[in-house]
Design an enzyme around this catalytic site. Sequence first.
Site, PDB file in Angstrom:
ATOM      1  N   LYS A 101       0.852  -1.142   0.009  1.00 48.34           N
ATOM      2  CA  LYS A 101       0.090   0.185   0.033  1.00 48.34           C
ATOM      3  C   LYS A 101       0.642   1.286   0.053  1.00 48.34           C
ATOM      4  O   LYS A 101       0.436   2.390  -0.418  1.00 48.34           O
ATOM      5  CB  LYS A 101      -0.969   0.108   1.354  1.00 48.34           C
ATOM      6  CG  LYS A 101      -1.837  -1.119   1.184  1.00 48.34           C
ATOM      7  CD  LYS A 101      -2.706  -1.043   2.708  1.00 48.34           C
ATOM      8  CE  LYS A 101      -3.524  -2.325   2.691  1.00 48.34           C
ATOM      9  NZ  LYS A 101      -4.049  -2.318   4.275  1.00 48.34           N
ATOM     10  N   GLY A 102       2.095   1.123   0.353  1.00 44.37           N
ATOM     11  CA  GLY A 102       3.005   2.332   0.590  1.00 44.37           C
ATOM     12  C   GLY A 102       3.110   3.275  -0.241  1.00 44.37           C
ATOM     13  O   GLY A 102       3.202   4.381  -0.140  1.00 44.37           O
ATOM     14  N   GLU A 152       7.584   2.203  -6.020  1.00 42.75           N
ATOM     15  CA  GLU A 152       7.812   1.575  -4.806  1.00 42.75           C
ATOM     16  C   GLU A 152       7.874   2.638  -3.852  1.00 42.75           C
ATOM     17  O   GLU A 152       8.331   3.723  -4.183  1.00 42.75           O
ATOM     18  CB  GLU A 152       8.963   0.680  -5.015  1.00 42.75           C
ATOM     19  CG  GLU A 152       9.382   0.299  -3.679  1.00 42.75           C
ATOM     20  CD  GLU A 152       8.293  -0.852  -2.891  1.00 42.75           C
ATOM     21  OE1 GLU A 152       7.106  -0.476  -2.676  1.00 42.75           O
ATOM     22  OE2 GLU A 152       8.905  -1.879  -2.406  1.00 42.75           O
ATOM     23  N   ASP A 153       7.706   2.513  -2.638  1.00 43.94           N
ATOM     24  CA  ASP A 153       7.707   3.459  -1.691  1.00 43.94           C
ATOM     25  C   ASP A 153       9.135   3.569  -1.239  1.00 43.94           C
ATOM     26  O   ASP A 153       9.873   4.754  -1.143  1.00 43.94           O
ATOM     27  CB  ASP A 153       6.945   3.455  -0.467  1.00 43.94           C
ATOM     28  CG  ASP A 153       6.953   2.157   0.224  1.00 43.94           C
ATOM     29  OD1 ASP A 153       7.804   1.305  -0.381  1.00 43.94           O
ATOM     30  OD2 ASP A 153       6.257   1.785   1.151  1.00 43.94           O
ATOM     31  N   ASP A 155      14.809  -0.856   1.053  1.00 41.82           N
ATOM     32  CA  ASP A 155      15.467  -0.822   2.332  1.00 41.82           C
ATOM     33  C   ASP A 155      16.731  -1.792   2.152  1.00 41.82           C
ATOM     34  O   ASP A 155      17.673  -1.756   1.770  1.00 41.82           O
ATOM     35  CB  ASP A 155      14.667  -1.216   3.382  1.00 41.82           C
ATOM     36  CG  ASP A 155      15.321  -1.024   4.822  1.00 41.82           C
ATOM     37  OD1 ASP A 155      16.243  -0.887   5.078  1.00 41.82           O
ATOM     38  OD2 ASP A 155      14.567  -1.664   5.779  1.00 41.82           O
ATOM     39  N   LYS A 179      17.308   3.491   1.218  1.00 39.11           N
ATOM     40  CA  LYS A 179      18.266   3.554   2.331  1.00 39.11           C
ATOM     41  C   LYS A 179      19.461   2.667   2.178  1.00 39.11           C
ATOM     42  O   LYS A 179      19.462   1.445   2.320  1.00 39.11           O
ATOM     43  CB  LYS A 179      17.588   2.773   3.703  1.00 39.11           C
ATOM     44  CG  LYS A 179      16.286   3.613   4.553  1.00 39.11           C
ATOM     45  CD  LYS A 179      15.913   2.769   5.672  1.00 39.11           C
ATOM     46  CE  LYS A 179      14.642   3.216   6.161  1.00 39.11           C
ATOM     47  NZ  LYS A 179      14.038   2.292   7.239  1.00 39.11           N
ATOM     48  N   PHE A 219      13.450   4.907  10.736  1.00 37.16           N
ATOM     49  CA  PHE A 219      11.991   4.344  10.102  1.00 37.16           C
ATOM     50  C   PHE A 219      11.113   5.413   9.891  1.00 37.16           C
ATOM     51  O   PHE A 219      10.915   6.268  10.830  1.00 37.16           O
ATOM     52  CB  PHE A 219      11.575   3.295  11.408  1.00 37.16           C
ATOM     53  CG  PHE A 219      10.265   2.441  10.850  1.00 37.16           C
ATOM     54  CD1 PHE A 219      10.563   1.436  10.112  1.00 37.16           C
ATOM     55  CD2 PHE A 219       9.006   2.883  10.939  1.00 37.16           C
ATOM     56  CE1 PHE A 219       9.502   0.696   9.355  1.00 37.16           C
ATOM     57  CE2 PHE A 219       7.904   2.455  10.398  1.00 37.16           C
ATOM     58  CZ  PHE A 219       8.002   1.023   9.479  1.00 37.16           C
ATOM     59  N   VAL A 220      10.874   5.605   8.541  1.00 35.23           N
ATOM     60  CA  VAL A 220      10.003   6.924   8.169  1.00 35.23           C
ATOM     61  C   VAL A 220       8.350   6.267   7.843  1.00 35.23           C
ATOM     62  O   VAL A 220       8.149   5.105   7.593  1.00 35.23           O
ATOM     63  CB  VAL A 220      10.647   7.437   6.912  1.00 35.23           C
ATOM     64  CG1 VAL A 220      11.928   8.066   7.227  1.00 35.23           C
ATOM     65  CG2 VAL A 220      10.946   6.401   5.769  1.00 35.23           C
ATOM     66  N   ASP A 240       3.480   3.528   6.354  1.00 37.86           N
ATOM     67  CA  ASP A 240       2.926   3.356   7.710  1.00 37.86           C
ATOM     68  C   ASP A 240       3.601   2.741   8.658  1.00 37.86           C
ATOM     69  O   ASP A 240       4.923   2.279   8.413  1.00 37.86           O
ATOM     70  CB  ASP A 240       1.651   2.269   7.396  1.00 37.86           C
ATOM     71  CG  ASP A 240       2.459   0.971   7.244  1.00 37.86           C
ATOM     72  OD1 ASP A 240       3.025   0.634   6.604  1.00 37.86           O
ATOM     73  OD2 ASP A 240       1.570   0.021   7.857  1.00 37.86           O
ATOM     74  N   ARG A 286      -0.231   6.839   7.162  1.00 33.73           N
ATOM     75  CA  ARG A 286      -0.089   6.955   5.797  1.00 33.73           C
ATOM     76  C   ARG A 286      -0.661   8.268   5.176  1.00 33.73           C
ATOM     77  O   ARG A 286      -0.123   8.637   4.159  1.00 33.73           O
ATOM     78  CB  ARG A 286      -1.025   5.645   4.998  1.00 33.73           C
ATOM     79  CG  ARG A 286      -0.466   4.380   5.355  1.00 33.73           C
ATOM     80  CD  ARG A 286      -1.281   3.472   4.180  1.00 33.73           C
ATOM     81  NE  ARG A 286      -1.247   2.130   4.689  1.00 33.73           N
ATOM     82  CZ  ARG A 286      -0.062   1.408   4.530  1.00 33.73           C
ATOM     83  NH1 ARG A 286       0.929   1.934   3.904  1.00 33.73           N
ATOM     84  NH2 ARG A 286       0.073  -0.064   4.943  1.00 33.73           N
TER      85      ARG A 286
END
Length: 176
Positions: A42-43, A98-99, A102, A130, A151-152, A158, A164
Site C-alpha cells: 500500500k505504501g 515503490e515507496d 531498504d 536507505k 524508520f520513516v 505506515d 499513511r
Amino acid sequence: MELYTPEALISEEEIALRIAALGAAITKDFEDEEIVVICVLKGAFMFCSDLIKKINRPLSLDFISLSSYGDSTHSSGNVKLDMDITANIEGKNVVIVEDIVDSGLTIKTLMEILSVRKPKTIKLASLLFKPTKLQHKVTIDYLGFEIEDKFVIGYGLDYAGRYRELPYIGILNAGN
Ligand code: 5GP
C-alpha cells in the site's frame, strides 16, 4: 484524543518538486512509447498518484501488493505476494513504483516475479532509498531521496497501518 505530529524529514514541497523532476525524466525516457505503471501497495499509493500526474505519456495503471514487514519496524526476511496485477505485461514497458528500498529483498522478489512474464523493459521508481541496509543488487532508475537508516512514515508509508495520510515524510519517534 491527543494529536501526534511526527518530526518532518522531507516536506510536502520538497516531495512535489522531486516528483515533478522524476515525471519529466520518465516522460523523456519513453518518448512515443506506452507505459504500464505498477504501483506497489500500500505504501506507494500516494507517490504513484502524484507521479503519474507528471508523466506526459499514454499509460495504464495496475496494482500489486507484497508484504515483508508485518507490524514491526524490522524486515521479516520473507516476501509474500498478497495481490497480483491483472494486466498482461508481455512486450510492455513496465515502470514499478515503490515507496522505499531498504534491504532490496521486496524489489528483488518483485523483479523476479515480473521478469518471467517477458515485459519489454522494467524500470524502477522509488521514492526513498536507505543505502546502509541494502543486501541485494537493485537498480533504482528514478529515485526520489536517499535517506539515513531511520524508520520513516507518512506520504503513504505506515507504521502498523497508521500515518499513511501525512502529507510529508516523517520519522517515527520511539514511544509514539
Ligand atoms: P526491503 O524489502 O527493501 O527490505 O523493504 C521494503 C519494504 O519495507 C518497503 O516497501 C516498506 O513497506 C518497508 N519499509 C522499509 N523501510 C521502511 C521505513 O523506514 N518505513 C516504512 N514505513 N516502511 C519501510
